[in-house]
Motif scaffolding. Sequence first.
Motif, PDB file in Angstrom:
ATOM      1  N   TRP A  74      42.807  35.582  45.783  1.00  0.00           N
ATOM      2  CA  TRP A  74      43.419  35.404  44.476  1.00  0.00           C
ATOM      3  C   TRP A  74      43.759  36.740  43.875  1.00  0.00           C
ATOM      4  O   TRP A  74      44.858  36.952  43.356  1.00  0.00           O
ATOM      5  CB  TRP A  74      42.438  34.626  43.569  1.00  0.00           C
TER       6      TRP A  74
ATOM      7  N   ALA B   3      38.281  34.517  34.898  1.00  0.00           N
ATOM      8  CA  ALA B   3      39.623  34.411  34.321  1.00  0.00           C
ATOM      9  C   ALA B   3      40.454  33.393  35.092  1.00  0.00           C
ATOM     10  O   ALA B   3      40.291  33.234  36.298  1.00  0.00           O
ATOM     11  CB  ALA B   3      40.314  35.760  34.346  1.00  0.00           C
ATOM     12  N   ASP B   4      41.358  32.748  34.384  1.00  0.00           N
ATOM     13  CA  ASP B   4      42.216  31.759  35.030  1.00  0.00           C
ATOM     14  C   ASP B   4      43.519  32.374  35.528  1.00  0.00           C
ATOM     15  O   ASP B   4      44.210  31.799  36.350  1.00  0.00           O
ATOM     16  CB  ASP B   4      42.532  30.623  34.041  1.00  0.00           C
ATOM     17  N   ASP B   5      43.875  33.537  34.989  1.00  0.00           N
ATOM     18  CA  ASP B   5      45.045  34.247  35.492  1.00  0.00           C
ATOM     19  C   ASP B   5      44.953  35.724  35.119  1.00  0.00           C
ATOM     20  O   ASP B   5      44.139  36.103  34.262  1.00  0.00           O
ATOM     21  CB  ASP B   5      46.342  33.623  34.947  1.00  0.00           C
TER      22      ASP B   5
ATOM     23  N   ALA C 194      38.545  40.257  37.647  1.00  0.00           N
ATOM     24  CA  ALA C 194      38.975  39.273  36.646  1.00  0.00           C
ATOM     25  C   ALA C 194      38.564  37.885  37.107  1.00  0.00           C
ATOM     26  O   ALA C 194      37.989  37.098  36.344  1.00  0.00           O
ATOM     27  CB  ALA C 194      40.476  39.365  36.444  1.00  0.00           C
ATOM     28  N   ARG C 195      38.870  37.602  38.374  1.00  0.00           N
ATOM     29  CA  ARG C 195      38.545  36.276  38.911  1.00  0.00           C
ATOM     30  C   ARG C 195      37.043  36.047  38.892  1.00  0.00           C
ATOM     31  O   ARG C 195      36.570  34.957  38.519  1.00  0.00           O
ATOM     32  CB  ARG C 195      39.084  36.160  40.334  1.00  0.00           C
ATOM     33  N   GLN C 196      36.305  37.090  39.296  1.00  0.00           N
ATOM     34  CA  GLN C 196      34.849  36.957  39.323  1.00  0.00           C
ATOM     35  C   GLN C 196      34.300  36.706  37.922  1.00  0.00           C
ATOM     36  O   GLN C 196      33.279  36.031  37.760  1.00  0.00           O
ATOM     37  CB  GLN C 196      34.203  38.218  39.908  1.00  0.00           C
TER      38      GLN C 196
ATOM     39  N   ALA D  25      41.813  42.878  39.680  1.00  0.00           N
ATOM     40  CA  ALA D  25      42.221  41.487  39.829  1.00  0.00           C
ATOM     41  C   ALA D  25      41.045  40.663  40.331  1.00  0.00           C
ATOM     42  O   ALA D  25      40.764  39.571  39.822  1.00  0.00           O
ATOM     43  CB  ALA D  25      43.400  41.384  40.784  1.00  0.00           C
ATOM     44  N   VAL D  26      40.352  41.200  41.335  1.00  0.00           N
ATOM     45  CA  VAL D  26      39.187  40.499  41.873  1.00  0.00           C
ATOM     46  C   VAL D  26      38.134  40.339  40.797  1.00  0.00           C
ATOM     47  O   VAL D  26      37.549  39.257  40.610  1.00  0.00           O
ATOM     48  CB  VAL D  26      38.622  41.262  43.087  1.00  0.00           C
TER      49      VAL D  26
ATOM     50  N   ILE E 226      38.189  34.456  45.970  1.00  0.00           N
ATOM     51  CA  ILE E 226      38.368  35.377  44.847  1.00  0.00           C
ATOM     52  C   ILE E 226      39.214  36.573  45.278  1.00  0.00           C
ATOM     53  O   ILE E 226      40.141  36.984  44.587  1.00  0.00           O
ATOM     54  CB  ILE E 226      37.003  35.857  44.307  1.00  0.00           C
TER      55      ILE E 226
END
Lengths: 126, 129, 488
Positions: free
Chosen positions: C128, B100-102, B95-97, B92-93, C125
């Motif tokens: 999230w 990604a928006d979701d 993805a954000r890095q 998940a982390v 991050i």
Amino acid sequence: MDEKRKILIIDDEPDLLKVIKNRLESWGFEVFSWTTGAGALKQVLEIRPDLIILDIMLPDINGYDLCYKIKKTPEISSIPVIVATAKQEWQEDMGDIGRFAKADDCIPKPFEPDILFEKINKLLSK
Amino acid sequence: MIKKVLVIDDNEQDRKIAERYLKKSGYSEIVMAINGQEGLSKVNSENPGLVILDTMLPDIVGFEVCQKIKESKGPQAPLIIMMTGAVDAVDAVRARQSGADDYCVKTADGGPLLAALKNISEKDIGPQT
Amino acid sequence: MEQAKINIIIIGAGEKTKALLELLHSHNTVRILGVVDKDSSAIGIKCAQKLGIPTAGDYREFLARNEQVEIIDLSESKEAREELGRLSNGNTKVLDSRASIIGILLQELNDKTSELEKIRAELDIQSWGLKKTNEGIRTLYKELEKKNEELSKLDQLKSDFLSTVSHELRTPLATIKETVLQIRDGLLGPTTPRQQEFLSMCIDNTERLRRIIDNLLDLSKIEAGKTELKRKLTDIMSLVKRTCMTFSSKLSSKGLEIKINFSPEAAEVYLDEDKIIQVLNNLIGNSVKFTKQGFIGISVIDKGDFIECSVSDTGKGIREEDLERLFSKFQQFGQAADPEEKGTGLGLAISKGIVELHRGKIWAESKLGQGTRFIFTLPKYNPRQVLKERITDSLRAGLRTQELISVLIFELSGFSALEERLGRQKVVSFLDDLAKMLQEELPSRERMIVEADAMFSMLKETTKAQALSLKDRLLSCASEFLKKKRAG
């Protein structure tokens, strides 16, 4: 005059009822029948049979509960009850559960006529 | 307003499910890609406003694809929802890095995807009707 | 990044100097050459000394070398400022103390701020990521709950199916059998011998159908995991002997001998008597069926942790390739020697199910033409384990119904001594009588279960208080009982 002994069969299978009635009458009993749990207790109180053969799988109630009720009603509690069933697990546990409902004996379906005869006579001779 | 959606996933069943729920949320123009390479080229040729991206692709790591899309398209980059078969905090982390928006779990009833799409439309950037 | 260090002299004024020193002394862009204060006992001086920074009464003491020096004057004395004002030359700068400090601090602030920014972005991050993970976990958890619900519904369906099917199959069979029997036995009028013959065939086949139904339902139950064993500690040798005896007439009518081989000491195994008899009947029955001459060998060997029983015969034997499929459903191998006793093809599958429920193993050894040997093992249990298992099962059953439960356990002390003195039989029957008597005192439908030297009862909907008062009543009943027994 030899008074015929009365047997009440409570079972919801009409064919089987007809056939067992024939068999029991050939043994010299007067046979009454009833097909539901509802009203069964009243029948017993009215007819006062010498023995009851009770099927467990009745359409409206559990036969064991009916048996228990019969045994708890003082005027009829001394009437011997044989419980019968074709249902799998009840055949296995019949020994125990039948005992709890205070049934006097039990017999599985399909039954051996000789065995039924033996059980009926044993209970009636008490 | 998002006109076109690109689904990048190597599993046919998953692509079908994504399509079903995209249509349900009002997106009618849906294109497919079955691996990272095809996905990247279709991003350029089809110019989707939204990309549904599988984290596990046969050729390129999903996160890399995400990063490449965001980098190459800059401010015009499409929204990217990454889809995963399992839940992982590290992923998940990541993805954000990667931009990604979701990040959603793939389920048969599409709950998480539908929620993510609803989120997008609530931000007034939903499907072009 | 290598930054040129700024040299500083601080002209002190007490607390302010101390504060500045504490702030700057470890700052790596600043080198404090010294602290100046006329008053050598000032707080600033004391602080500098503690930090290992040179101190003096006059700033000029630190101006010796040819280096850039900044003088920070915190004294706020007019004379000092005037004097310092005349000092500025190439090497010495007198800066507005505030400006230089602010410069240093601003730089620090900038660095710290950008570091903080980076950390905050990182944290965003991460959080999230965590939020998405949590959402994902919640989604999966919901899916799991749904699956669980489906599974328990399926399980309930299985149970209902088994009991309904059994009822549906057996009921018409009961009617068929009774009607045909009555006709054959003349209750509906005379019948010719030929008619009777045909009617008997009908009866035989309804019996066969009944056996198949029984076996099928047995097997379905085992496979559905719905078979509950009713286990007791049993003397396996005597069990096997008794079962063998029921075959004695059949064996003698076929001219077969029976050879028995038992371990010398009696062995107690925790088993379901009826079910193990079923297995023995199946194995011995099979052997008798497929053996035309010779003998049936039955052995029960105590192997320490487990018992090994085997049934062997001198019959036709089984092909090696067929040995694998032996315990599968509906397998019949070759013609039965006795055509009347057609099997259902399920006996071995059921036997395997029963043995495995007891956590034992069953297998066969055979060669075509050289007879067959069936072997099964049963693990032995010790009484404490047995009691624990029984209570656990009862508790589990109680948990399922989510009721209040209390468990009363009574132990007989000196059991083994009593056993030795009076013999096992007497003690067991005594315990059974005691249990029966105590059971009368229990609320209706509750039982007192005897297990080796203890007995327990699982009482539904009974609070601790009720259980304790019941316990007292039972103890007094028990002592009454004992008194009576001793007298008699």
